[in-house]
Write a protein that holds these residues in place. Structure first.
Motif, short mmCIF file in Angstrom:
data_model
loop_
_atom_site.label_atom_id
_atom_site.label_comp_id
_atom_site.label_asym_id
_atom_site.label_seq_id
_atom_site.Cartn_x
_atom_site.Cartn_y
_atom_site.Cartn_z
N HIS A 27 13.18 -6.08 5.73
CA HIS A 27 12.07 -5.69 6.62
C HIS A 27 11.29 -6.96 6.98
CE1 HIS A 27 8.39 -2.87 7.47
NE2 HIS A 27 8.91 -3.38 8.56
N GLY A 28 11.34 -7.32 8.26
CA GLY A 28 10.66 -8.53 8.71
C GLY A 28 9.33 -8.21 9.38
N VAL A 29 8.27 -8.82 8.90
CA VAL A 29 6.94 -8.66 9.51
C VAL A 29 6.24 -10.02 9.47
CG1 VAL A 29 6.68 -6.23 8.86
CG2 VAL A 29 5.87 -8.01 7.31
N ARG A 30 5.04 -10.07 10.04
CA ARG A 30 4.34 -11.35 10.08
C ARG A 30 3.72 -11.70 8.72
NH1 ARG A 30 1.23 -11.66 15.61
NH2 ARG A 30 3.22 -12.08 16.56
N ALA A 31 2.79 -10.87 8.29
CA ALA A 31 2.08 -11.15 7.04
C ALA A 31 2.08 -9.89 6.18
CB ALA A 31 0.64 -11.58 7.34
N LYS A 32 1.55 -10.05 4.97
CA LYS A 32 1.62 -8.95 4.00
C LYS A 32 0.96 -7.67 4.51
CE LYS A 32 1.34 -8.94 -1.04
NZ LYS A 32 0.77 -9.70 -2.16
N ARG A 33 -0.09 -7.82 5.28
CA ARG A 33 -0.81 -6.63 5.74
C ARG A 33 0.03 -5.81 6.74
NH1 ARG A 33 -5.26 -7.92 10.29
NH2 ARG A 33 -3.90 -8.96 11.75
N ASP A 34 1.10 -6.42 7.28
CA ASP A 34 1.97 -5.71 8.21
C ASP A 34 3.11 -4.97 7.50
OD1 ASP A 34 0.59 -6.87 10.48
OD2 ASP A 34 1.62 -8.73 9.95
N LEU A 35 3.22 -5.21 6.21
CA LEU A 35 4.33 -4.64 5.44
C LEU A 35 4.00 -3.20 5.04
CD1 LEU A 35 6.98 -5.98 4.66
CD2 LEU A 35 5.90 -6.66 2.50
N TYR A 36 4.04 -2.32 6.03
CA TYR A 36 3.57 -0.96 5.75
C TYR A 36 4.62 -0.16 4.96
CZ TYR A 36 6.44 0.97 9.54
OH TYR A 36 7.50 1.38 10.33
N LEU A 37 4.19 0.78 4.18
CA LEU A 37 5.03 1.64 3.32
C LEU A 37 5.92 0.83 2.39
CD1 LEU A 37 6.20 4.53 5.73
CD2 LEU A 37 4.52 4.67 3.91
N GLY A 38 5.46 -0.37 2.02
CA GLY A 38 6.28 -1.25 1.18
C GLY A 38 6.61 -0.67 -0.18
N GLU A 39 5.77 0.25 -0.66
CA GLU A 39 6.03 0.83 -1.98
C GLU A 39 7.23 1.78 -1.96
OE1 GLU A 39 3.66 1.69 0.05
OE2 GLU A 39 3.94 3.86 0.23
N LEU A 40 7.57 2.27 -0.77
CA LEU A 40 8.68 3.23 -0.66
C LEU A 40 10.03 2.58 -0.98
CD1 LEU A 40 9.30 6.16 0.11
CD2 LEU A 40 9.43 5.43 2.49
N PRO A 41 10.39 1.45 -0.31
CA PRO A 41 11.64 0.79 -0.71
C PRO A 41 11.60 0.34 -2.17
CG PRO A 41 10.80 -0.15 1.34
CD PRO A 41 9.77 0.82 0.86
#
Ligand code: FES
Length: 347
Positions: A239-253
């Motif tokens: 999952h590629g995003v700019r910064a950590k705040r863009d990493l939405y639903l990261g807890e799911l993976p």
């Protein structure tokens, strides 16, 4: 004036008018060639011209390089013909039997997932269900404007609601409405399911799934489907995003990693902030993929995100020996201007 096209892969023939694109003619006659954006932006409809010639209205479409064109590659969503043609392209069977419906629906729930991303759950009328393949998309019909297309983020087994991830586009008419005016219980009209971006289950190859931003949405649906149906092939999500705040639903993976031993997850930040204290993968998500998979000849690759990312990935992965027929993509546009372009996907 009409001509005949023969697909050497299937033996099917169909008729194409000189005024229409090869893909449009094929779909009209029930022959499902693969496609994504239908704008020349994603490369999903690429195939080989075996004999005859194609031409384009104006310049080559963005997802077709001059080298590809010289190598007899064509983008059939844009290609037109002035004579009979033989092509080679893998047709899609599974989507053919699903009825495309035009349905009313109600916004059941709106949920902020990140500073610029909202998740919407749509409820269909009690007598209706939307049959779809994980990864396909729907169009939201907007009065007096082009429809807006969004990936379905849930899996078919979990079809009580239709889940969409919508990223805010500055100046975008529809996303502005979603972020600033839409209330739960609002009524919408949708059309779908559409597209040929879905998990090919007749393959045993290890799967790499690459999402840019809300390109995560259809991959989420595919993965939930794969877990539910106990697909045992290795599955690796980037999952590629700019910064950590863009990493939405990261807890799911993160949860999927703990639950499924055939699943791996690599988040990649292109511009981490100092406050992110990021020690994971950095840079372009596509570079991260080839660092870990320098030889892609044995993989299936699914990619969803902005056209520029998908095009770059397509070129890069082919240099890393990816079999072109095993690349599946679903490019969409982030730019507000794209809201006016028919067929381009909206975040
Ligand atoms: S480039 Fe033809 S469908 Fe996207």
């Amino acid at each position: 004036m009409s001509y005949q096209v023969t697909n050497r892969s299937s033996g099917h023939t169909f008729t194409v008018e000189s005024t229409e694109a090869v893909l449009d003619a094929a779909l009209r006659q029930g022959i499902i060639l693969p496609y994504g954006c239908r704008n020349g932006a994603c490369g999903s409809c690429m195939g080989t011209v075996v004999s005859g010639a194609v031409h384009y209205n104006g310049e080559l479409p963005p997802a077709l390089s001059a080298a590809d064109a010289a190598n007899h590659k064509a983008l059939f969503c844009q290609a037109r013909i002035r004579g009979n043609l033989t092509i080679q392209v893998q047709e899609v069977d599974a989507a053919r039997d699903i009825e495309i419906k035009n349905l009313p629906c109600r916004v059941e729930k709106l949920e902020h997932l990140a500073h610029d991303i909202i998740r919407i759950y749509l409820r269909l009328p009690p007598t209706e269900r939307l049959q779809f393949l994980a990864g396909q998309y729907i169009e939201v019909l907007v009065k007096d404007h082009e429809p807006r297309a969004f990936s379905i983020a849930n899996a078919p087994y979990d079809d009580e609601f239709v889940e969409l991830h919508i990223r805010y586009v500055k100046g975008g008419l529809f996303t502005d409405q979603v972020f600033h005016h839409m209330q739960e219980k609002a009524m919408l009209r949708i059309r779908g399911p559409l597209g040929t971006f879905f998990l090919r289950e007749d393959s045993e190859r290890p799967v790499i799934l690459i999402g840019g931003g809300t390109g995560f949405a259809p991959l989420k649906g595919m993965l939930e489907h794969a877990f539910e149906t106990d697909i045992r092939r290795p599955l690796h999500l980037f999952h590629g995003v700019r910064a950590k705040r863009d990493l939405y639903l990261g807890e799911l993976p993160g949860r999927w990693v703990a639950q499924h031993e055939n699943f791996r997850y690599t988040p990649v930040l292109s511009e981490p902030l100092p406050a992110d204290e990021w020690s994971g993968e950095q840079g372009l998500v596509t570079d991260s993929v080839v660092r870990q998979y320098p030889d892609l000849s044995g993989n299936d690759v699914y990619m969803s995100g902005p056209p520029v990312m998908v095009q770059a990935g397509h070129r890069l992965f082919r240099r890393h020996r990816l079999d072109e027929s095993r690349f599946f993509s679903d490019a969409f546009a982030y730019a507000a201007v794209a809201e006016s372009l028919k067929g381009l996907r909206q975040p």
